[in-house]
Design an enzyme around this catalytic site. Structure first.
Site, PDB file in Angstrom:
ATOM      1  N   CYS A 277      18.540  -0.824  -4.553  1.00  0.00           N
ATOM      2  CA  CYS A 277      18.475   0.180  -3.111  1.00  0.00           C
ATOM      3  C   CYS A 277      19.705   1.047  -3.174  1.00  0.00           C
ATOM      4  CB  CYS A 277      18.425  -0.798  -2.210  1.00  0.00           C
ATOM      5  SG  CYS A 277      16.676  -1.691  -2.099  1.00  0.00           S
TER       6      CYS A 277
HETATM    7  N1  LIG Z   1      14.386  -5.126  -4.258  1.00  0.00           N
HETATM    8  C1  LIG Z   1      14.895  -4.964  -3.163  1.00  0.00           C
HETATM    9  O1  LIG Z   1      15.939  -5.425  -2.625  1.00  0.00           O
HETATM   10  C2  LIG Z   1      14.128  -4.094  -2.237  1.00  0.00           C
HETATM   11  C3  LIG Z   1      14.492  -3.771  -1.087  1.00  0.00           C
HETATM   12  C4  LIG Z   1      13.712  -2.932  -0.433  1.00  0.00           C
HETATM   13  C5  LIG Z   1      12.797  -1.707  -1.065  1.00  0.00           C
HETATM   14  N2  LIG Z   1      12.744  -1.746  -2.257  1.00  0.00           N
HETATM   15  C6  LIG Z   1      11.872  -0.845  -2.995  1.00  0.00           C
HETATM   16  O2  LIG Z   1      10.625  -1.618  -3.319  1.00  0.00           O
HETATM   17  C7  LIG Z   1      10.168  -0.807  -4.281  1.00  0.00           C
HETATM   18  C8  LIG Z   1       9.904  -2.248  -5.246  1.00  0.00           C
HETATM   19  O3  LIG Z   1      11.144  -2.822  -5.767  1.00  0.00           O
HETATM   20  P1  LIG Z   1      11.284  -4.229  -6.393  1.00  0.00           P
HETATM   21  O4  LIG Z   1      12.494  -4.536  -6.231  1.00  0.00           O
HETATM   22  O5  LIG Z   1      10.011  -4.887  -5.883  1.00  0.00           O
HETATM   23  O6  LIG Z   1      10.853  -3.971  -7.958  1.00  0.00           O
HETATM   24  P2  LIG Z   1      10.545  -5.057  -9.094  1.00  0.00           P
HETATM   25  O7  LIG Z   1      10.895  -4.308 -10.403  1.00  0.00           O
HETATM   26  O8  LIG Z   1      11.120  -6.243  -8.678  1.00  0.00           O
HETATM   27  O9  LIG Z   1       8.974  -5.107  -8.877  1.00  0.00           O
HETATM   28  C9  LIG Z   1       8.077  -3.888  -9.438  1.00  0.00           C
HETATM   29  C10 LIG Z   1       6.840  -4.656  -9.775  1.00  0.00           C
HETATM   30  O10 LIG Z   1       5.784  -3.861 -10.263  1.00  0.00           O
HETATM   31  C11 LIG Z   1       5.308  -3.833 -11.416  1.00  0.00           C
HETATM   32  N3  LIG Z   1       4.609  -2.600 -11.724  1.00  0.00           N
HETATM   33  C12 LIG Z   1       5.345  -1.503 -12.239  1.00  0.00           C
HETATM   34  N4  LIG Z   1       4.072  -0.501 -12.485  1.00  0.00           N
HETATM   35  C13 LIG Z   1       3.117  -0.966 -12.022  1.00  0.00           C
HETATM   36  C14 LIG Z   1       1.735  -0.581 -11.948  1.00  0.00           C
HETATM   37  N5  LIG Z   1       1.571   0.601 -12.467  1.00  0.00           N
HETATM   38  N6  LIG Z   1       0.827  -1.347 -11.533  1.00  0.00           N
HETATM   39  C15 LIG Z   1       1.157  -2.619 -11.106  1.00  0.00           C
HETATM   40  N7  LIG Z   1       2.499  -3.171 -11.114  1.00  0.00           N
HETATM   41  C16 LIG Z   1       3.283  -2.533 -11.511  1.00  0.00           C
HETATM   42  C17 LIG Z   1       6.443  -4.244 -12.113  1.00  0.00           C
HETATM   43  O11 LIG Z   1       5.932  -5.021 -13.299  1.00  0.00           O
HETATM   44  C18 LIG Z   1       7.260  -5.307 -11.389  1.00  0.00           C
HETATM   45  O12 LIG Z   1       6.577  -6.582 -11.400  1.00  0.00           O
HETATM   46  C19 LIG Z   1      11.137  -0.064  -4.813  1.00  0.00           C
HETATM   47  O13 LIG Z   1      10.942   1.227  -4.367  1.00  0.00           O
HETATM   48  C20 LIG Z   1      12.341  -0.272  -4.378  1.00  0.00           C
HETATM   49  O14 LIG Z   1      13.487   0.574  -4.253  1.00  0.00           O
HETATM   50  C21 LIG Z   1      13.643  -2.926  -3.121  1.00  0.00           C
END
Ligand SMILES: NC(=O)c1ccc[n+]([C@@H]2O[C@H](COP(=O)([O-])OP(=O)(O)OC[C@H]3O[C@@H](n4cnc5c(N)ncnc54)[C@H](O)[C@@H]3O)[C@@H](O)[C@H]2O)c1
Length: 440
Positions: A277
Site C-alpha cells: 500500500c
Molecule cells: N494488503 C493490504 O494490506 C491492503 C490493504 C488495503 C488495500 N489493499 C489493496 O487491496 C487490493 C488487493 O491486495 P491484496 O494485498 O489482497 O493482494 P493479494 O496479492 O494478497 O491478493 C490478491 C489475490 O487476487 C488473486 N487474483 C489475481 N488475479 C485474479 C483474477 N483475475 N481473478 C481472481 N483472482 C485473482 C491473486 O491470486 C491473489 O490471491 C490491492 O489493490 C491493494 O492495494 C491491500
C-alpha cells in the site's frame, strides 16, 4: 424495470441475508472480507486464479495471518464459504466484490491488468440485479472511467439494472485492535441507488459505513490516507537524517513532541517503506496527475526520501563497521526481520530486501532471522531464517534490526552481537555491557 431489479427487493434480500456474495481475489484483503460476510450470515463464493488457494479453502485451510484458522474451517464446513476458479458461477451470485492486486509496473506506473482481466469476466456474466463493488486501491476515476463503460456495454443501465460502487479496503495486516469488522467502510456509489444498496449490504456486515458522493471521492479517500502516511514517514525519515547530522536523538525528540496533547501525531523513521500500500498507492495519484500536466511534488519528494532509506541504512552499517576497523566486504551481517512491518508474514516491497541486496553487492556475508518468514526466494535462491542463538549472534560482526518483531529478545541480541544497527529503536532502554548500538 423487471421486479428482480427493484431497489426495495434488493434491500429486502440483503436484510434477510438471501443475497449471495462473490469475492474475486482471495488474498490479504479478499479472504478477511469473505470471512466477514460469511460470519454475518451471507453465503460467499470466493473466485481465485491461484488453484492452490482454492484447494486450501476447500479443505478449510487458512493461509492469511489475520484470519482465525478455526473460524475459516467452521465457515467452510457449514458451506457458508466455497471457492472456485470457474467464473461461469458469477450469475448465481448477487454481489461481486473485486479485491485483486493493483501493483506498479516496471516503469512505476499503475498496473491495472488484474482489474481489466476481472472486468472481462464480470462483463461476460453481468446480469440484471448484480451489485459490483471495486475494493482494490486505484486512482480517482477508475470505477467510472474503466469499469462503468465496460459494464454498460452489456446494454444494462447503472443504478437501474445493475449497481456499481467503489469501497476502499483499509485493512491493516497485523493490527489486533482494528480489523475488517470494526474499521469504518467508505462507500461511493455511481448513482444514489448504487450507494444505497451497497451501504445497506455493508452495514449488515461491518460496524460502520461512511457514504461519500461518488466513487472518485471514495477512491481519493484511500489515496489521501496512504499519501498522508507516506509523506509523514518521508518527513520523519528526513528529520532522522537531519538529527543524525546535528547529533540529536530523533527518537527522544519524537517521544517528547508526542506529549503535546493536540496538533501533533507521531510518525517514526525506519529503513524504508514496504508492503502493498504505502510505497505503491501515492504513485497511482501522482501518475494520474502527471497525465493532467500536474506534478504532485509532496508525493514525489516523500517517495525519493523513503526510497533512499535502505541505502542510508547500509551507509550507517558501513560507517559503524569502519569504526571497528572492519569493512562491509567479508563482514558477517545478520539482518533481523525481513517482513515489511512488525509481527506480520508479508515481505512484499520490504526494505529488508534492498538492504540485503546492497550489502551483498558490497561483499557482505548476509544471513537473516525472522520468526514470521522461515524462508523466501531472493534473486533466484532460497534463503532460510537462521536460529537466533547466542552463538549465531556472537559469530556476527553486525546485526541490523530492520523489522522489530515482538518475538525477538533484543536484550539477547545486544548482549551477544558486538555491533547492532537499530533502525526501529527496538533497543530502547537497553544498555549492553560490551556491544555497541548505533541508532538510525
Ligand atoms: N494488503 C493490504 O494490506 C491492503 C490493504 C488495503 C488495500 N489493499 C489493496 O487491496 C487490493 C488487493 O491486495 P491484496 O494485498 O489482497 O493482494 P493479494 O496479492 O494478497 O491478493 C490478491 C489475490 O487476487 C488473486 N487474483 C489475481 N488475479 C485474479 C483474477 N483475475 N481473478 C481472481 N483472482 C485473482 C491473486 O491470486 C491473489 O490471491 C490491492 O489493490 C491493494 O492495494 C491491500
Amino acid at each position: 424495470m423487471p421486479e428482480s431489479v427493484s431497489v426495495q427487493k434488493i434491500i429486502e434480500d440483503i436484510e434477510e441475508k438471501r443475497t449471495r456474495v462473490a469475492i474475486i481475489g482471495l488474498g490479504y484483503v479478499g479472504l478477511p472480507l469473505t470471512v466477514e460476510f460469511a460470519r454475518a450470515g451471507f453465503r460467499v463464493c470466493g473466485f481465485e486464479v491461484d488453484v492452490s488457494r482454492v484447494e486450501a479453502i476447500k479443505r478449510g485451510e487458512n493461509y492469511i495471518q489475520d484470519v482465525p484458522d478455526e473460524l475459516l474451517t467452521d465457515l467452510v464446513r457449514r458451506k457458508m464459504i466455497v471457492a472456485s476458479t470457474d467464473f461461469s458461477l458469477l450469475p448465481e451470485q448477487d454481489v461481486i466484490c473485486i479485491c485483486v492486486p493493483t501493483p506498479l509496473n516496471k516503469t512505476g506506473d499503475p498496473d491495472l491488468s488484474f482489474i481489466l482481466k476481472v472486468l472481462q469476466e464480470v462483463k461476460r456474466y453481468l446480469r440484471p440485479g448484480h451489485i459490483v463493488v471495486l475494493e482494490s486501491t486505484t486512482y480517482p476515476g477508475t470505477t467510472e472511467e474503466i469499469l462503468l463503460p465496460g459494464l454498460q456495454k452489456k446494454g444494462l443501465t447503472v443504478g437501474k439494472d445493475f449497481f456499481l460502487a467503489f469501497s476502499p479496503e483499509r485493512i491493516d495486516p497485523g493490527n489486533k485492535q482494528f480489523g475488517a469488522h470494526n474499521t469504518p467502510k467508505v462507500i461511493g456509489g455511481v448513482t444514489p441507488a448504487c450507494g444505497q444498496v451497497v451501504s445497506a449490504l455493508y452495514s449488515r456486515v461491518l460496524e460502520k459505513v461512511v457514504s461519500v458522493s461518488s466513487p472518485r471521492s471514495a477512491e481519493m479517500v484511500k489515496l489521501l490516507e496512504n499519501t498522508f502516511r507516506s509523506i509523514n514517514i518521508g518527513l520523519v525519515n528526513e528529520l532522522a537524517i537531519i538529527c543524525n547530522l546535528l547529533k540529536i536523538d530523533i527518537w527522544e525528540v519524537i517521544d517528547a513532541a508526542a506529549t503535546k496533547p493536540f496538533g501533533f501525531m507521531p510518525f517514526y523513521p525506519g529503513p524504508g517503506l514496504g508492503g502493498h500500500c504505502i510505497p505503491v498507492d501515492p504513485s497511482y495519484l501522482s501518475w494520474k496527475l502527471r497525465s493532467m500536466n500536474y506534478r504532485a511534488r509532496f508525493i514525489e519528494l516523500a517517495r525519493d526520501i523513503n526510497l533512499a532509506m535502505p541505502a542510508y541504512v547500509v551507509q550507517k552499517v558501513a560507517n559503524a563497521l569502519n569504526e571497528t576497523s572492519l569493512c562491509v566486504r567479508g563482514a558477517k551481517i545478520l539482518v533481523l526481520g525481513v517482513s515489511y512491518k512488525r509481527d506480520i508474514d508479508d515481505i512484499r516491497e520490504s526494505p529488508a530486501l534492498d538492504i540485503i541486496r546492497l550489502l551483498r553487492e558490497k561483499g557482505g556475508q548476509v544471513i537473516y532471522h525472522d520468526p514470521h518468514i522461515p524462508s523466501f526466494s531472493f534473486d533466484g535462491e532460497t534463503l532460510h531464517s537462521a536460529d537466533l542463538t547466542p552463538e549465531t549472534l556472537s559469530s556476527q560482526d553486525c546485526a541490523i534490526i530492520v523489522t522489530d518483531h515482538s518475538a525477538v529478545d533484543y536484550l539477547q541480541v545486544v548482549e551477544n552481537c558486538p555491533l547492532v544497527v537499530d533502525t526501529r529503536n527496538a533497543t530502547r532502554g537497553l544498555q549492553p555491557s560490551s556491544s555497541k548500538i548505533v541508532k538510525l
